[in-house]
Each structure stands twice: as structure tokens, then as C-alpha cells.
Enzyme design. Structure first.
Site, mmCIF file in Angstrom:
data_model
loop_
_atom_site.group_PDB
_atom_site.id
_atom_site.type_symbol
_atom_site.label_atom_id
_atom_site.label_comp_id
_atom_site.label_asym_id
_atom_site.label_seq_id
_atom_site.Cartn_x
_atom_site.Cartn_y
_atom_site.Cartn_z
ATOM 1 N N TRP A 17 0.796 3.502 12.529
ATOM 2 C CA TRP A 17 -0.659 3.369 12.427
ATOM 3 C C TRP A 17 -1.180 3.838 11.064
ATOM 4 C CZ3 TRP A 17 -4.093 3.907 17.280
ATOM 5 C CH2 TRP A 17 -3.481 3.299 18.379
ATOM 6 N N GLN A 64 0.813 -1.221 0.000
ATOM 7 C CA GLN A 64 0.000 0.000 0.000
ATOM 8 C C GLN A 64 0.848 1.275 0.000
ATOM 9 O OE1 GLN A 64 -2.623 0.867 3.248
ATOM 10 N NE2 GLN A 64 -1.230 0.161 4.841
ATOM 11 N N TYR A 76 7.616 -8.730 15.409
ATOM 12 C CA TYR A 76 7.567 -7.733 14.348
ATOM 13 C C TYR A 76 8.430 -6.525 14.704
ATOM 14 C CZ TYR A 76 5.838 -3.805 11.594
ATOM 15 O OH TYR A 76 5.771 -2.698 10.805
ATOM 16 N N THR A 120 9.142 1.616 12.066
ATOM 17 C CA THR A 120 7.861 1.613 12.757
ATOM 18 C C THR A 120 7.946 2.105 14.198
ATOM 19 O OG1 THR A 120 6.094 0.114 13.535
ATOM 20 C CG2 THR A 120 8.286 -0.803 13.365
#
Length: 299
Positions: A156, A17, A131, A107
Site C-alpha cells: 500500500w 516512484q 498481479y 508485495t
């Protein structure tokens, strides 16, 4: 136009994405760009990566390829560390070897969420999940490889292909009640905004030797329950149907395989100061996101 300006931007993970959105922004701007999906180059394979970078000769490599299934990583640790960890080093070394700058995505899950305030770039890392640990391994591999560019932590992600967004809107469509975690806090980032920021960084900012670490996230705090409420309310407004019931639950009751940080808000002040790039309030992107989802569903 200098020779470096004629070299394209290379987007790895162009089937995901973020990669897909960034590729579209760069193409629309007229910037020379090449996007490669996992099927076209496996970033775990050093030979494939080096061959692709040598052939394309990019000025900037955007590494948007990642193992993003947070819960699945708990039972597939080897794959998570191969893609998020070792492969990040593979890409960084290829970029350095062929004189390309690197923009590598990481992240908020490298933090444990216990600080009680938004995290700045120099805060102590302490991931709670496989992760998060695999992404931290990737950060370290990028820094060890050297070269030039940016290690960019984000958080997020909200987009048309986000698993959370799809799950909430699909459940609304089916009229099913929702239970959503309400005790995890973050700063949601619109995928469209992140793609625009990555495109600006790739096109407009010359990189010198060294890898700088930055945070880029939305400007407003939220928990997952609040986001679900906003999505279902807009869905109801657009469709004229009654919204499903949305009830908050605690993380401990949800019992997800992977532990999430309770408060992983990112402070993006440095990115705004050095590059003039700031994420929006996540609520500003909800109407267009729901509209796009409904348009796609009606096809």
C-alpha cells in the site's frame, strides 16, 4: 575503505516512484549510486541486464522495476509475468554472477487476505490476482537464482506519484464526490520511508550467501476509505475549501477487474529485529504529502 565499499549501488526501475525516491536518498547521502530507468535497461532482456551489471559492478542491486498496474495485469498477463516474474530471475542471476547483493521488492498481494491477522514471512502464499501471481513468480525466480540479499515485501505505497493519492487529490480539486472501498485492510507504507529503508539496507548491512525474505510496511492499519478521508481533510485544511463528500463502498460493489485481498496487513517485526528498520504510522506522512502535491499543482 574496502573495495566493496567503493562499488556503487545500482537502482533498477529508477524512473518509478520507489526507484526515484531511493536514488535521491542515496545521492543525498553521498553514496556512489547509479540509477537506470526502463528506457536505459529493459530488465526483461538478459543481455541488457548482464551488460549493465557487468559494466557498473555494483555492490548491491536494488530491483525496484515492476509492472504495478494491478487491474491492467488481468488483461495483460504476459507482460505482468515477463516483468514481475521472469525478469526478476534475470536480475537475480546477473547480480549473483557479478558478486552483487540483491534487494528485490515484492508485495502483500501474494497473500489471499483470509488469515485475519498480519502476515509473517513464512505464511502460506495464495495470490488472488494476475498481479499477485506474477509477483509470486518473481519471488520464486529470485530464490531459485540464489546469490545473496533480501526479498522484501511491502504494501500500500503512499507517495506523491501513487495512483491512489493522485486520484483522490485530483477529485478533491475538482470538487467531485468520492466513493472509496472501505472493506480492504492493509498497512500503508510511505514511499519516503521505504526509500530510506532501502538506502540503509544497501549501504549499511553486509550480505552473506542466501536470500532472506522480509516484510517492511507502515506501523498502522487502515482501509482505503480512511486514507481518502485523511487526504481530503488535509487538502481542505490547506486550501480553505470545503472537502468533497467521501462515501465508503464494498469491494464487491466496486467491481474492479482484479481481486484484492481483504486483509493483507504485513507484520514487519523481523525487519525491525534484524535491521532496526520500522515504517511509520501512515498518518504522520500525510501533511508533507499533501503539501508537496499542492506545491506541485501550483507551479
Amino acid at each position: 575503505m574496502t573495495p566493496s565499499e567503493t562499488r556503487p549501488v545500482l537502482v533498477l526501475g529508477a524512473g518509478g516512484q520507489v526507484g526515484e525516491a531511493t536514488l535521491a536518498v542515496l545521492e543525498h547521502s553521498g553514496c556512489p549510486v547509479v540509477g537506470l530507468s526502463h528506457g536505459q535497461v529493459d530488465i526483461v532482456d538478459p543481455v541488457q541486464v548482464d551488460s549493465a551489471v557487468a559494466r557498473i559492478r555494483p555492490s548491491v542491486v536494488i530491483n525496484a522495476a515492476a509492472f504495478t498496474a494491478v487491474d491492467a495485469a488481468e488483461t495483460d498477463e504476459a507482460a505482468a509475468f515477463a516483468v514481475n516474474g521472469a525478469a526478476a530471475g534475470v536480475v537475480a542471476r546477473a547480480a549473483r554472477l557479478h558478486d552483487a547483493a540483491l534487494i528485490h521488492l515484492s508485495t502483500d498481494y501474494v497473500f489471499d487476505g483470509e488469515k485475519g491477522q498480519p502476515y509473517v514471512e513464512g505464511d502460506v502464499v495464495n495470490p488472488l490476482s494476475i498481479y499477485g501471481s506474477s509477483k509470486l513468480a518473481g519471488e520464486r525466480a529470485v530464490l531459485e537464482a540464489g546469490g545473496k540479499g533480501i526479498l522484501l515485501r511491502t504494501s500500500w505505497l503512499l507517495g506523491l506519484r501513487s495512483g491512489f493519492v493522485r486520484a483522490i487529490l485530483n477529485r478533491a480539486e475538482r470538487g467531485e464526490p468520492l466513493q472509496v472501498v472501505g472493506d480492504q485492510w492493509g498497512r500503508p507504507t510511505l514511499v519516503a520511508d521505504l526509500a530510506q529503508a532501502l538506502a540503509v539496507l544497501a549501504r549499511s548491512h553486509p550480505f552473506v550467501q542466501g536470500i532472506g525474505t522480509y516484510h517492511y510496511a507502515g506501523s498502522a492499519d487502515a482501509n482505503w476509505f480512511e486514507i481518502a478521508q485523511a487526504l481530503t481533510a488535509l487538502w481542505s485544511e490547506r486550501t480553505g475549501r470545503s472537502p468533497p463528500s467521501v462515501r465508503p463502498v464494498k469491494s464487491a460493489d466496486w467491481k474492479a477487474p482484479a481481486r484484492r485481498p481483504p486483509d493483507s496487513r504485513l507484520d514487519s517485526t523481523s525487519m525491525a529485529r534484524d535491521f532496526g528498520l520500522s515504517g511509520r504510522d501512515w498518518r504522520e506522512g500525510m501533511p508533507s504529502l499533501v503539501d508537496a502535491w499542492l506545491k506541485r499543482e501550483s507551479r
